[in-house]
Each structure stands twice: as structure tokens, then as C-alpha cells.
Design a protein around this motif. Structure first.
Motif, PDB file in Angstrom:
ATOM      1  N   LYS A 150     -10.929 102.618  39.097  1.00 25.91           N
ATOM      2  CA  LYS A 150     -10.701 103.252  40.593  1.00 25.91           C
ATOM      3  C   LYS A 150     -10.424 102.203  41.605  1.00 25.91           C
ATOM      4  CE  LYS A 150     -12.946 106.568  43.517  1.00 25.91           C
ATOM      5  NZ  LYS A 150     -14.047 107.283  43.616  1.00 25.91           N
ATOM      6  N   LEU A 151     -10.904 101.025  41.490  1.00 28.48           N
ATOM      7  CA  LEU A 151     -10.656  99.974  42.519  1.00 28.48           C
ATOM      8  C   LEU A 151      -9.325  99.606  42.410  1.00 28.48           C
ATOM      9  CD1 LEU A 151     -14.011  97.820  42.200  1.00 28.48           C
ATOM     10  CD2 LEU A 151     -13.186  99.001  44.439  1.00 28.48           C
ATOM     11  N   ALA A 152      -8.714  99.329  41.267  1.00 26.53           N
ATOM     12  CA  ALA A 152      -7.397  98.634  41.073  1.00 26.53           C
ATOM     13  C   ALA A 152      -6.470  99.701  41.238  1.00 26.53           C
ATOM     14  CB  ALA A 152      -7.296  98.058  39.733  1.00 26.53           C
ATOM     15  N   TYR A 153      -6.606 100.950  40.589  1.00 27.75           N
ATOM     16  CA  TYR A 153      -5.549 101.849  40.452  1.00 27.75           C
ATOM     17  C   TYR A 153      -5.349 102.956  41.562  1.00 27.75           C
ATOM     18  CZ  TYR A 153      -4.632  99.769  36.215  1.00 27.75           C
ATOM     19  OH  TYR A 153      -4.588  99.021  35.052  1.00 27.75           O
ATOM     20  N   ARG A 154      -6.702 103.324  42.239  1.00 25.67           N
ATOM     21  CA  ARG A 154      -6.713 104.190  43.394  1.00 25.67           C
ATOM     22  C   ARG A 154      -6.812 103.207  44.815  1.00 25.67           C
ATOM     23  NH1 ARG A 154     -10.333 109.562  44.389  1.00 25.67           N
ATOM     24  NH2 ARG A 154      -9.337 109.992  46.583  1.00 25.67           N
ATOM     25  N   TYR A 155      -7.507 102.278  44.809  1.00 30.72           N
ATOM     26  CA  TYR A 155      -7.603 101.632  45.983  1.00 30.72           C
ATOM     27  C   TYR A 155      -6.772 100.228  46.097  1.00 30.72           C
ATOM     28  CZ  TYR A 155     -11.520 104.497  46.751  1.00 30.72           C
ATOM     29  OH  TYR A 155     -12.411 105.621  47.047  1.00 30.72           O
ATOM     30  N   GLY A 156      -6.207  99.909  45.157  1.00 29.43           N
ATOM     31  CA  GLY A 156      -5.204  98.916  44.908  1.00 29.43           C
ATOM     32  C   GLY A 156      -5.523  97.505  45.220  1.00 29.43           C
ATOM     33  N   VAL A 157      -7.176  97.275  44.884  1.00 28.54           N
ATOM     34  CA  VAL A 157      -7.673  95.973  44.877  1.00 28.54           C
ATOM     35  C   VAL A 157      -7.173  94.952  44.076  1.00 28.54           C
ATOM     36  CG1 VAL A 157     -10.011  94.873  44.925  1.00 28.54           C
ATOM     37  CG2 VAL A 157     -10.022  97.049  45.783  1.00 28.54           C
ATOM     38  N   ARG A 158      -6.752  93.894  44.665  1.00 31.47           N
ATOM     39  CA  ARG A 158      -6.284  92.773  44.235  1.00 31.47           C
ATOM     40  C   ARG A 158      -4.686  92.898  43.257  1.00 31.47           C
ATOM     41  NH1 ARG A 158      -7.779  88.079  42.890  1.00 31.47           N
ATOM     42  NH2 ARG A 158      -5.902  87.742  42.904  1.00 31.47           N
ATOM     43  N   VAL A 159      -4.135  94.311  43.740  1.00 31.12           N
ATOM     44  CA  VAL A 159      -2.923  94.678  43.062  1.00 31.12           C
ATOM     45  C   VAL A 159      -1.939  94.412  44.203  1.00 31.12           C
ATOM     46  CG1 VAL A 159      -1.640  96.700  42.314  1.00 31.12           C
ATOM     47  CG2 VAL A 159      -3.952  96.464  41.797  1.00 31.12           C
ATOM     48  N   ALA A 160      -0.646  94.245  43.651  1.00 27.61           N
ATOM     49  CA  ALA A 160       0.448  93.770  44.698  1.00 27.61           C
ATOM     50  C   ALA A 160       0.810  94.940  45.524  1.00 27.61           C
ATOM     51  CB  ALA A 160       1.654  93.271  43.812  1.00 27.61           C
ATOM     52  N   ASP A 161       1.080  94.828  46.662  1.00 26.91           N
ATOM     53  CA  ASP A 161       1.401  95.937  47.732  1.00 26.91           C
ATOM     54  C   ASP A 161       2.765  96.618  46.921  1.00 26.91           C
ATOM     55  OD1 ASP A 161       3.863  94.953  48.708  1.00 26.91           O
ATOM     56  OD2 ASP A 161       2.499  93.434  49.804  1.00 26.91           O
ATOM     57  N   GLU A 162       2.800  97.706  47.587  1.00 32.64           N
ATOM     58  CA  GLU A 162       3.971  98.583  47.070  1.00 32.64           C
ATOM     59  C   GLU A 162       5.327  97.974  47.392  1.00 32.64           C
ATOM     60  OE1 GLU A 162       1.562  99.697  48.741  1.00 32.64           O
ATOM     61  OE2 GLU A 162       0.371 100.927  47.457  1.00 32.64           O
ATOM     62  N   THR A 163       5.547  97.305  48.500  1.00 31.15           N
ATOM     63  CA  THR A 163       6.822  96.608  48.454  1.00 31.15           C
ATOM     64  C   THR A 163       7.055  95.748  47.283  1.00 31.15           C
ATOM     65  OG1 THR A 163       6.652  96.772  51.029  1.00 31.15           O
ATOM     66  CG2 THR A 163       8.144  95.170  50.224  1.00 31.15           C
ATOM     67  N   THR A 164       5.997  94.586  47.016  1.00 31.78           N
ATOM     68  CA  THR A 164       6.172  93.903  45.925  1.00 31.78           C
ATOM     69  C   THR A 164       6.436  94.605  44.639  1.00 31.78           C
ATOM     70  OG1 THR A 164       4.931  92.436  47.282  1.00 31.78           O
ATOM     71  CG2 THR A 164       5.148  91.834  44.814  1.00 31.78           C
ATOM     72  N   GLN A 165       5.658  95.629  44.555  1.00 32.46           N
ATOM     73  CA  GLN A 165       5.848  96.298  43.227  1.00 32.46           C
ATOM     74  C   GLN A 165       7.259  96.951  43.350  1.00 32.46           C
ATOM     75  OE1 GLN A 165       2.884  99.440  42.714  1.00 32.46           O
ATOM     76  NE2 GLN A 165       1.108  97.953  43.485  1.00 32.46           N
ATOM     77  N   ALA A 166       7.854  97.429  44.268  1.00 35.19           N
ATOM     78  CA  ALA A 166       9.077  98.018  44.321  1.00 35.19           C
ATOM     79  C   ALA A 166      10.196  97.140  43.968  1.00 35.19           C
ATOM     80  CB  ALA A 166       9.485  98.587  45.644  1.00 35.19           C
ATOM     81  N   GLU A 167      10.062  95.721  43.868  1.00 27.39           N
ATOM     82  CA  GLU A 167      11.060  94.817  43.292  1.00 27.39           C
ATOM     83  C   GLU A 167      11.372  95.080  41.917  1.00 27.39           C
ATOM     84  OE1 GLU A 167       9.708  90.957  44.414  1.00 27.39           O
ATOM     85  OE2 GLU A 167       9.946  91.310  46.485  1.00 27.39           O
ATOM     86  N   GLY A 168      10.316  95.709  41.331  1.00 25.13           N
ATOM     87  CA  GLY A 168      10.509  95.862  39.799  1.00 25.13           C
ATOM     88  C   GLY A 168      11.496  96.969  39.403  1.00 25.13           C
ATOM     89  N   TYR A 169      11.697  97.737  40.328  1.00 25.49           N
ATOM     90  CA  TYR A 169      12.558  98.830  40.201  1.00 25.49           C
ATOM     91  C   TYR A 169      13.976  98.866  40.843  1.00 25.49           C
ATOM     92  CZ  TYR A 169       8.167 100.827  38.404  1.00 25.49           C
ATOM     93  OH  TYR A 169       7.110 101.009  37.737  1.00 25.49           O
ATOM     94  N   THR A 170      14.359  97.543  41.285  1.00 33.26           N
ATOM     95  CA  THR A 170      15.583  97.338  41.832  1.00 33.26           C
ATOM     96  C   THR A 170      16.555  96.383  40.802  1.00 33.26           C
ATOM     97  OG1 THR A 170      14.965  95.360  43.035  1.00 33.26           O
ATOM     98  CG2 THR A 170      14.820  97.390  44.281  1.00 33.26           C
ATOM     99  N   GLY A 171      17.722  96.491  41.095  1.00 37.25           N
ATOM    100  CA  GLY A 171      18.564  95.866  40.293  1.00 37.25           C
ATOM    101  C   GLY A 171      18.685  94.277  40.582  1.00 37.25           C
ATOM    102  N   HIS A 172      17.737  93.780  41.550  1.00 36.83           N
ATOM    103  CA  HIS A 172      17.730  92.508  41.837  1.00 36.83           C
ATOM    104  C   HIS A 172      16.406  92.215  42.713  1.00 36.83           C
ATOM    105  CE1 HIS A 172      19.004  94.922  45.328  1.00 36.83           C
ATOM    106  NE2 HIS A 172      18.297  94.046  46.231  1.00 36.83           N
ATOM    107  N   GLY A 173      16.139  90.916  42.680  1.00 34.18           N
ATOM    108  CA  GLY A 173      15.031  90.379  43.423  1.00 34.18           C
ATOM    109  C   GLY A 173      14.306  89.601  42.232  1.00 34.18           C
ATOM    110  N   ALA A 174      12.898  89.101  43.023  1.00 33.30           N
ATOM    111  CA  ALA A 174      12.165  88.173  42.314  1.00 33.30           C
ATOM    112  C   ALA A 174      11.667  88.549  40.907  1.00 33.30           C
ATOM    113  CB  ALA A 174      10.781  87.864  43.092  1.00 33.30           C
ATOM    114  N   ALA A 175      11.656  89.758  40.666  1.00 40.01           N
ATOM    115  CA  ALA A 175      11.222  90.148  39.310  1.00 40.01           C
ATOM    116  C   ALA A 175      12.237  90.167  38.294  1.00 40.01           C
ATOM    117  CB  ALA A 175      10.946  91.672  39.382  1.00 40.01           C
ATOM    118  N   ASP A 176      13.564  89.875  38.788  1.00 38.21           N
ATOM    119  CA  ASP A 176      14.639  89.555  37.816  1.00 38.21           C
ATOM    120  C   ASP A 176      14.818  88.389  37.387  1.00 38.21           C
ATOM    121  OD1 ASP A 176      15.209  92.557  37.650  1.00 38.21           O
ATOM    122  OD2 ASP A 176      16.494  92.291  39.232  1.00 38.21           O
ATOM    123  N   GLN A 177      13.897  87.240  37.911  1.00 37.79           N
ATOM    124  CA  GLN A 177      14.415  85.732  37.745  1.00 37.79           C
ATOM    125  C   GLN A 177      13.600  85.435  36.692  1.00 37.79           C
ATOM    126  OE1 GLN A 177      16.634  84.367  39.813  1.00 37.79           O
ATOM    127  NE2 GLN A 177      16.546  86.348  40.698  1.00 37.79           N
ATOM    128  N   GLY A 178      12.963  86.337  35.800  1.00 38.72           N
ATOM    129  CA  GLY A 178      12.121  85.940  34.566  1.00 38.72           C
ATOM    130  C   GLY A 178      10.560  86.006  35.032  1.00 38.72           C
TER     131      GLY A 178
END
Length: 179
Positions: A150-178
Motif C-alpha cells: 500500500k505504501l509503494a503502490y497506493r501512496y507512491g513512497v520511494r516510487v518515481a513520480d508519474e512524470t518519470t514513469q511516463a518516460e517508459g511509455y514514450t518512444g524516446h527519453g532516458a528509459a530508452d538509453q539502456g
């Protein structure tokens, strides 16, 4: 938009000790006590199903000890994660309850280990009361794990914020660098 309190709860107190942003160490460390204690319960049950239970009772005892050591390491890092959650919040209350249950479980297993060292005959199946203590402690650990989720998945404690997470769903960004 994240509040300052939410932003603090996602950042580590110490990246060296608690893991860097988006990669907390607590979730990986908890696998040691969980795995050791589940395996110890399997050994306890198996000790009642074999004609030569000594190796299983001995193995279960040392798995419990390994779990206690692993739980202490996970607790230290988890305490660092708890420190970034603002007090007075729902997330903080869940975190304190999670910590209290984990401490109770760790104390139960430490007591179980000492009890087995003192009173468990080495060549016999694990005593039913010892097996029951392990089963109850493991059930409490499951409740605590739910709260940790609940801490991690509901409240996002120590989880990357949504903007950072969204990088994984684009065709470019830091997540695509390996990795």
C-alpha cells in the motif's frame, strides 16, 4: 502536481544507504527474510512427513536465523524510507503500522530460533507449537507486506513520480538509453 511532502517521500534520505531515486533498496532486502521464513515453514511441515526429520528441523532453524538477520538489514533501510514520509499523514500511519508488525514478526522469529535451540530435539519433527508460531508469524508478515505494498503502490513512497514513469511509455527519453 506533486506537493513538497509527496516529493520528499519519493526521494531517499541517503542514496548510498537507502538506494537512489526510483531504486529503493528496501524492496530487494525484504526478499531474504520472506524467502527464508517461507522455506523454514515448508521444512517444518516436511519434517512431519519423513522418517528422518533431523536435517529438516536443523535447516528450518538456520533459515529462521537467516531471516532474522535479513529482516534487521531490511528494517534499517526501511526506517530510512519511513523518515521521508511526513508525520500526521495516512502514509506515515501505514508506515508505522508496517514497521511495528515487522518488528513483532522479527521478535517472534528470534524467539522461535532461541526456543528451538533450547528445546527442539535434533532428530525429531518440529514441535507443533513451534510450527504454529512460525505459521502465525508468517501470516502477520503477509499482513505487513500488504501494508508495504500500500505504501509503494497506493501512496507512491520511494516510487518515481508519474512524470518519470511516463518516460517508459514514450518512444524516446532516458528509459530508452539502456538499463
Amino acid at each position: 502536481m506533486l506537493t513538497d511532502a509527496q516529493r520528499r517521500a519519493k526521494a531517499p534520505v541517503s542514496a548510498v544507504l537507502a538506494g537512489p531515486y526510483g531504486h529503493p533498496l528496501h524492496p530487494i532486502l525484504i526478499t531474504v527474510p520472506i524467502g527464508a521464513w517461507v522455506a523454514s515453514l515448508v521444512f517444518d511441515i516436511a519434517s512431519h512427513l519423513t522418517g528422518d526429520p533431523g536435517f529438516l528441523t536443523h535447516g528450518s532453524q538456520w533459515l529462521i536465523a537467516l531471516g532474522v538477520i535479513g529482516a534487521l538489514a531490511a528494517a534499517l533501510v526501511g526506517l530510512l524510507d519511513l523518515r521521508v514520509i511526513p508525520s500526521g499523514t495516512s502514509a506515515f500511519r501505514v508506515g508505522v503500522t508496517h514497521m511495528a508488525l515487522n518488528l513483532l514478526v522479527t521478535l517472534a522469529y528470534a524467539g522461535d530460533f532461541a526456543w528451538r535451540r533450547a528445546a527442539q530435539p535434533p532428530a525429531q519433527a518440529v514441535r507443533p507449537a513451534m510450527l504454529a508460531l512460525s505459521a502465525v508469524a508468517l501470516a502477520l508478515l503477509g499482513i505487513s507486506g500488504y501494508l508495504g505494498g500500500k505504501l509503494a503502490y497506493r501512496y507512491g513512497v520511494r516510487v518515481a513520480d508519474e512524470t518519470t514513469q511516463a518516460e517508459g511509455y514514450t518512444g524516446h527519453g532516458a528509459a530508452d538509453q539502456g538499463p
